[in-house]
Scaffold this active site. Sequence first.
Site, short mmCIF file in Angstrom:
data_model
loop_
_atom_site.label_atom_id
_atom_site.label_comp_id
_atom_site.label_asym_id
_atom_site.label_seq_id
_atom_site.Cartn_x
_atom_site.Cartn_y
_atom_site.Cartn_z
N ASP A 68 -2.13 19.17 15.01
CA ASP A 68 -0.98 19.27 15.63
C ASP A 68 -1.31 19.00 17.87
OD1 ASP A 68 -0.35 21.13 14.04
OD2 ASP A 68 -1.31 22.46 14.93
N HIS A 166 5.28 25.95 10.60
CA HIS A 166 5.44 24.16 10.44
C HIS A 166 5.73 24.15 9.02
CE1 HIS A 166 1.42 24.04 13.79
NE2 HIS A 166 2.33 23.39 14.48
N CYS A 252 -4.24 20.66 8.90
CA CYS A 252 -4.81 20.83 10.82
C CYS A 252 -5.48 20.63 10.60
CB CYS A 252 -4.35 22.58 10.43
SG CYS A 252 -3.09 23.37 9.52
#
Length: 257
Positions: A68, A166, A252
């Site tokens: 991120d 997301h 992620c």
Amino acid sequence: MPAFTRAIVRPPGPSFAKGLTSAGKGAPDLSLALAQHDAYRDALRRCGVDVFELPPSDAFPDATFVEDVAVIVDGHAMLTRPGAPSRRDEVGLIRDKIAALFDHYDAIAAPGTLDGGDVCEAGDRCFVGISDRTNEAGADQLGRRLESLGKRMEKVDIRSIRGLLHLKSAIAFVNGMFVVAPIARALPPLSGEPAIYIGDDETYAANCVEINGRVLVAAGFPRVSAALKGRGLTVIELQMSEFEKMDGGLSCLSLRF
Ligand code: CIR
């Protein structure tokens, strides 16, 4: 997808359980999370990637989700400006590493916000989710950078999809096709695209990652694995239970470039 040779990761730190989550699956077990992260790093190496391991952070519980805080496309890096206030300063933890690895890097500036989890590269296109974390200004800044690299940015507004953190929590781009969770089926840019549509009960597995011809998939979702294998792909299944509890998926946990 271009070949990946390197990846940046950060194992979860002692405060991991204090991170942001809406999963409602209970508190994660740190030692199990560390073991799962170990296996994840091993899997990256099996895919032919050199793994740079950053130190765990106690100050930032979500800092293990390194995807991120930076976007790396075709060897060009951009630091993000995460949308969650508690995560904004995580960027400072990775800046030195990015500066050491890249001669030049850019950064998303206020009022823009952008989480790497909203960025889905798909050949010469790059889909950017407009979400509770990523705003139009952030997407536009990334879009201008991508344009200079010959890529086309397409925004995908996911704000009306309840429970979707997301864009890449619900779609992945693997070997020229999309893997799509049911909640993302109606997203306009995906209509008519080659895709694997996965079942309601396998939504979490939509966040899979292709690395050099292999695909990392969360363990426990046999139909997604079978669909990918059926398309000739080599699948590596990984236990992700402790990261799922904190709303995190496979993508992620690393920055791949
Ligand atoms: C968060 O809410 O920011 C973290 N607990 C999970 C971030 C997951 N990141 C991702 O999907 N790229």
